[in-house]
Structure formats: structure tokens, C-alpha cells
Design an enzyme around this catalytic site. Structure first.
Site, PDB file in Angstrom:
ATOM      1  CD  GLU A 190       2.058  29.318  54.859  1.00 35.03           C
ATOM      2  OE1 GLU A 190       2.137  30.461  55.318  1.00 35.03           O
ATOM      3  OE2 GLU A 190       1.112  28.936  54.149  1.00 35.03           O
ATOM      4  CB  VAL A 207      10.856  11.175  68.498  1.00 28.20           C
ATOM      5  CG1 VAL A 207      11.994  10.531  69.281  1.00 28.20           C
ATOM      6  CG2 VAL A 207       9.947  11.952  69.428  1.00 28.20           C
ATOM      7  CE  LYS A 208      19.378  11.877  64.532  1.00 32.82           C
ATOM      8  NZ  LYS A 208      19.022  12.902  63.567  1.00 32.82           N
ATOM      9  NE  ARG A 236      27.672   2.909  62.537  1.00 33.74           N
ATOM     10  CZ  ARG A 236      28.050   3.510  61.402  1.00 33.74           C
ATOM     11  NH1 ARG A 236      29.313   3.706  61.165  1.00 33.74           N
ATOM     12  NH2 ARG A 236      27.140   3.887  60.516  1.00 33.74           N
ATOM     13  CE  LYS A 250      25.414  21.744  58.691  1.00 33.48           C
ATOM     14  NZ  LYS A 250      25.259  20.388  59.220  1.00 33.48           N
ATOM     15  CB  SER A 271      25.030  19.855  51.540  1.00 38.34           C
ATOM     16  OG  SER A 271      24.373  20.618  52.545  1.00 38.34           O
ATOM     17  CD  GLU A 325      18.996  20.827  65.140  1.00 37.27           C
ATOM     18  OE1 GLU A 325      20.192  20.992  65.407  1.00 37.27           O
ATOM     19  OE2 GLU A 325      18.607  20.087  64.207  1.00 37.27           O
TER      20      GLU A 325
END
Ligand code: 0O2
Length: 207
Positions: A38, A44-45, A55, A110, A112, A137
Site C-alpha cells: 500500500e 534513520v533512527k 544504553r 509481542k 505488548s 530492518e
């Protein structure tokens, strides 16, 4: 750490993969077939998210390129659950990337309530210093899964990862509702597809 320099190949990979995956839509349209895709997005993170995840996961910053698989992230949205594996198969068959991992959060959602199919790929980017193979990803999901994930993501951001229990329960219920919506849509899939073909034919005739 010079973030701009480090992230430049990831940004290039996101741009290239977005164009390449969006290309499928055009091929389907030209062939007068319903596209399993669709729409496609990518990012980019952001650096603060990279630092927070590094961390949380104990990833040293000099190992980000091998240990953080979603610095380059692509999302492919599908109308129907059945389209997801068609898209995954198209990704597996590409000769310009290598699939290194697949995570099926549809069969096994998951905790969640999150559902999506993740494909981690190794993608070569041509940089000024030569070829760099980078990890990206690709998340493949239905529109309903995407709706849920987007809302849940912003709530997680709002509550800094500690969503109150009552909201969590509601989110799980909403995930269940999104799942049922996908099921219902799958059951009337053929009818929807035929209607959409008529619609695009009508638009083409009017142009
Ligand atoms: P952003 O802001 O989307 O970049 P982990 O992140 O530790 O749970 P892992 O093994 O690093 O998991 O990778 P995985 O499982 O492939 O998940 C990474 C990405 O999937 C996340 O990136 C989200 O985009 C998405 N995702 C995974 N679980 C959930 C969830 O429960 N809710 C939502 N909304 N999205 C999820 P980031 O880094 O979390 O965030």
C-alpha cells in the site's frame, strides 16, 4: 562520534530502499494487478533513540554497525495479512541485498500486543570510500497493525516506556480489535480487490 558521517550510508540506504520497494507498486499498477504494497516509509533512527537503545541493550557505540539492526528502518504497509508474506518473498528474492534474519511477530505477537513481520537485511551502499555493507530492518505490516503500533509508540514516548496498567490493558484490547479487523478484511478480500480494480480502471479511463 561524528554522527552525520556515521549515519550518512544509513540515510543513503533508506533512500534507496524506499525507492526500490515503492517501485513494486508501479510494476503492479502497469501490469493492472493489485499491489500487495500500500505504501512505504523509512527513517534513520534519531541519535537520542540510538543512544537510549545502546544504553538499554549495553551496546558499545563502536559496535553499533553490527549490533543495532534498525539504524536504517523501512516500513512496508499492506492492505491484507496475506500480502505480508508476498512482500517478504519479494524481499528474499532480491539480488541486491541479503536477508540475515527474520522475526515473525505475527505468528507470535509481542507481549505488548505488537504484530509485524521484521526482515533484517544486509544492503551494500556505494560510498566515497568504497562499498559499505550496512544492516537495515524492514518491517512489513498491515494498515491495522501500523495504526496500532503508531499509537502505542506515541503512548510509550509519552509515558517514557512506563505505560500505566489500565492503558496497557486497553492497548491489548485495541490490538485484539486490530487483529479482528484484519481477519474481517481478509474474509472480504476478493470483493474489495475487484472493487479496487474497477475503481482504478475507471480512473484510468477518465484520464
Ligand atoms: P523506533 O522508534 O521505531 O525506532 P527491542 O527494540 O529491544 O524490543 P529488537 O530485538 O532490537 O527489539 O528489535 P525488534 O524486535 O525487531 O524491534 C525493533 C523495532 O520494532 C522497534 O524499534 C519498533 O519500531 C518495533 N517494535 C518492536 N516492538 C514494538 C512494540 O511493542 N510496539 C511498537 N509500537 N513497536 C515495536 P524501536 O527502537 O523500539 O523504536
Amino acid at each position: 562520534m561524528e554522527w552525520d558521517v556515521f549515519l550518512a550510508p544509513y540515510s543513503q540506504a533508506v533512500d534507496e530502499l524506499k525507492i526500490k520497494l515503492r517501485g513494486y507498486r508501479d510494476f503492479y499498477e502497469i501490469a493492472l494487478k493489485n499491489s500487495p504494497i500500500e505504501f512505504v516509509t523509512g527513517r534513520v533512527k534519531p541519535v537520542p533513540s540510538i543512544l537510549e537503545k545502546a544504553r538499554r541493550r549495553g551496546i558499545p557505540l563502536d559496535q553499533l554497525n553490527t549490533q543495532m539492526q534498525d539504524l536504517a528502518g523501512i516500513r512496508v504497509m499492506c492492505q491484507f495479512v496475506d500480502d505480508i508474506m508476498k512482500v517478504v518473498e519479494m524481499i528474499r528474492n532480491r539480488t541486491d541485498l541479503n536477508v540475515v534474519e527474520e522475526k515473525d511477530y505475527i505468528k507470535e505477537k509481542k507481549k505488548s500486543g505488537y504484530r509485524s513481520y521484521h526482515v533484517v537485511v544486509q544492503y551494500p551502499v556505494q560510498t566515497i570510500t568504497g562499498e559499505k555493507k550496512i544492516l537495515a530492518e524492514i518491517q512489513v505490516r498491515t494498515l491495522a497493525m501500523n495504526f496500532w503500533a503508531t499509537i502505542e509508540h506515541s503512548l510509550n514516548y509519552k509515558y517514557k516506556g512506563n505505560i500505566p496498567t489500565d492503558v496497557k490493558v486497553r492497548l491489548l484490547r485495541a490490538a485484539e480489535a486490530a487483529f479482528r479487523l484484519d481477519e474481517e478484511m481478509s474474509q472480504i478480500r476478493e470483493e474489495i480487490l475487484i472493487a479496487q480494480q474497477h475503481f482504478s480502471q475507471k480512473n484510468a479511463d477518465e484520464e
